[in-house]
Design an enzyme around this catalytic site. Structure first.
Site, PDB file in Angstrom:
ATOM      1  N   ASP A 175      -1.498 -10.423   0.006  1.00  0.00           N
ATOM      2  CA  ASP A 175      -0.075 -10.726  -0.053  1.00  0.00           C
ATOM      3  C   ASP A 175       0.116 -11.565   0.981  1.00  0.00           C
ATOM      4  OD1 ASP A 175      -1.224  -8.738   1.735  1.00  0.00           O
ATOM      5  OD2 ASP A 175      -0.075  -7.124   1.420  1.00  0.00           O
ATOM      6  N   THR A 176      -0.640 -11.316   2.333  1.00  0.00           N
ATOM      7  CA  THR A 176      -0.393 -12.441   3.202  1.00  0.00           C
ATOM      8  C   THR A 176      -1.087 -13.929   3.234  1.00  0.00           C
ATOM      9  OG1 THR A 176      -1.719 -10.588   4.256  1.00  0.00           O
ATOM     10  CG2 THR A 176      -1.332 -12.441   5.452  1.00  0.00           C
ATOM     11  N   ALA A 178       0.782  -1.335   0.489  1.00  0.00           N
ATOM     12  CA  ALA A 178       0.156   0.103   0.282  1.00  0.00           C
ATOM     13  C   ALA A 178       0.946   0.957   0.109  1.00  0.00           C
ATOM     14  CB  ALA A 178      -0.917  -0.067   1.241  1.00  0.00           C
ATOM     15  N   GLY A 204       5.728  -0.606  -4.340  1.00  0.00           N
ATOM     16  CA  GLY A 204       5.969  -1.749  -5.064  1.00  0.00           C
ATOM     17  C   GLY A 204       7.310  -2.231  -6.047  1.00  0.00           C
ATOM     18  N   GLY A 259      -5.384  -6.135   0.177  1.00  0.00           N
ATOM     19  CA  GLY A 259      -6.370  -6.485  -0.095  1.00  0.00           C
ATOM     20  C   GLY A 259      -7.280  -5.940  -0.405  1.00  0.00           C
TER      21      GLY A 259
END
Length: 454
Positions: A234-235, A12, A15, A81
């Protein structure tokens, strides 16, 4: 011969495009070839992700990687997410996606929960109720007409893959964060879609991690490299890369947010889980990541923002020393207290909560003590849910490098802590592309072990 894949890991705030290799020694190597900010745009008080800039930076990273002259097998994309974007009937992306940081969904959540009460929404989805859940964002956007022309809705990793290939999918782990899905059936909940003004045909086919989406568009001039749907959330990618040689572990993904959980074969949804507000999200192998979202290093990060504005620059080694030299805190705070969600002055908010003045060093110690205590509370709840003692807690993500907090967490939980690696998300992304298991990467990562009260 080495095998090469590319992991696109979008957070967030920033990147990365990572060129990854698997050698004959079965060790994974990762090199960041391009790093860039994930820009948040403020347009008339509304917050959007600059998706076109993200795409352009990804392509720049791909050009660098391809320029290395190695054969690249595939590309995988993981992101944060809940956020999404619409695609119209002609296949064009409809503007820029709204950001979960935009509070536009807060009032929508209250309205939605008047139609489907909180308890019923949790029973249907098993997802922790948070004001930025996709379901509340979609409800809000449907009310203001933002989705009226949407033929398809794509979550951010799927939107990136679509921009790269022209092919649309709905990857399961990113979908599972949305509070639109029944985790028992792994399909959309029709009652929830109806309240959002949407139908099943507004979403592409659901695919599991490891599915090929398509190949890079010819117009990019980089060759027909396959793009694979990894664990898009990502988690989910990070948890898949936990270097555990046992199934009897809990994980803590430690960063601005902390996420602690266990893996279960199916969802656990009952009154106690609803009261605890734990979440059942999709795992990389179709299992469930039963976890709790915890406010993590946000508290300290926001203190640092305030201190910098006052001309005080503290490095992390100095912060740890400040905490070590301070006495244990007499009073703890709940890191998840709403007071700490977005204060303009975090140190003042914490002092207000404890009702007394604290030095900067005492504030740092209080944050560490409170986080360790919160982690212990969640860890023991997870043991109760699992119905057994857990043998270790694996701490991954950037926060695992805070050795003082690692030790304090081991003491508070009364369990062995295995810290590392910091780069779990990108590693999990790579593992899915290469078809690797946890056991395959044990010799690719470095960890530190902390025993309680040592």
């Amino acid at each position: 011969m080495k095998r090469y894949v590319i992991a696109v890991d979008l957070g967030a705030t920033s990147g990365r495009v990572i060129l990854s290799s698997l050698g004959e020694d079965n060790k994974v190597g990762m090199e960041t070839v391009h790093r860039f900010p994930t820009r948040l745009l403020n347009v008339d008080g509304k917050y959007y992700w600059d998706l076109n800039d993200i795409r352009d930076n990804i392509l720049e990273g791909l050009r660098i990687a391809v320029g290395r002259g190695v054969k690249i097998e595939s590309i995988g994309v993981d992101t944060w997410g809940v956020d999404f974007v619409g695609v119209d009937a002609d296949g064009a992306i409809m503007g820029l996606p709204r950001s979960y940081r935009d509070p536009y969904s807060f009032a929508a959540m209250d309205e939605f929960l008047e139609i489907i009460p909180r308890e019923e929404l949790y029973r249907l989805t098993g997802i922790q109720i948070m004001n930025f859940n996709s379901v509340f964002q979609m409800y809000a956007q449907n009310k203001d007409g933002g989705l009226a022309q949407a033929d398809k809705i794509l979550f951010i990793p799927d939107a990136i893959s679509y921009m790269l290939t022209g092919k649309a999918v709905c990857e399961y782990t990113i979908l599972s964060t949305s509070a639109l899905v029944d985790p028992r059936t792994k399909d959309f909940s029709q009652p929830i879609l109806k309240v959002c003004g949407l139908g099943r045909d507004n979403f592409p086919d659901i695919v599991l991690p490891g599915t090929q989406v398509g190949v890079l568009k010819e117009e990019y001039g980089l060759g027909a490299i396959p793009v694979v749907a990894v664990a898009g959330h990502d988690t989910a990618s990070a948890v898949y890369a936990v270097p555990a040689d046992t199934d009897d572990f809990a994980y803590l993904s430690s960063g601005t947010w902390s996420l602690m959980g266990i893996e279960t074969p199916g969802p656990v949804i009952d009154d106690r889980m609803a009261e605890l507000n734990y979440t059942n999200e999709g795992g990389a192998k179709g299992n469930v990541r039963l976890l709790k979202n915890i406010t993590g290093m946000w508290l300290l990060e926001q203190c640092l923002v305030k201190w910098r504005s006052e001309g005080k620059e503290y490095g992390y080694p100095q912060l740890m020393q400040m905490a070590v030299e301070s006495a244990p805190s007499e009073t703890l705070i709940d890191p998840d207290d709403k007071l700490f969600a977005s204060p303009t002055d975090m140190p003042a908010a914490i002092r207000s909560k404890v009702g007394k003045d604290l030095t900067d060093a005492q504030l740092v110690r209080l944050i560490y003590d409170s986080l360790a205590a919160k982690y212990a509370e969640v860890f023991h709840n997870l043991e109760s849910i699992a119905g057994r003692k857990l043998s270790q807690l694996n701490i991954i993500g950037g926060g695992c490098q805070n050795e003082l907090l690692d030790r304090m967490t081991a003491d508070a939980c009364g369990v062995k802590v295995v810290a590392g690696p910091a780069e779990c998300t990108a590693l999990g992304n790579v593992m899915i592309q290469l078809g690797l298991s946890r056991k395959d990467i044990l010799n690719s990562v470095e960890t530190k072990i902390f025993y309680p009260n040592e």
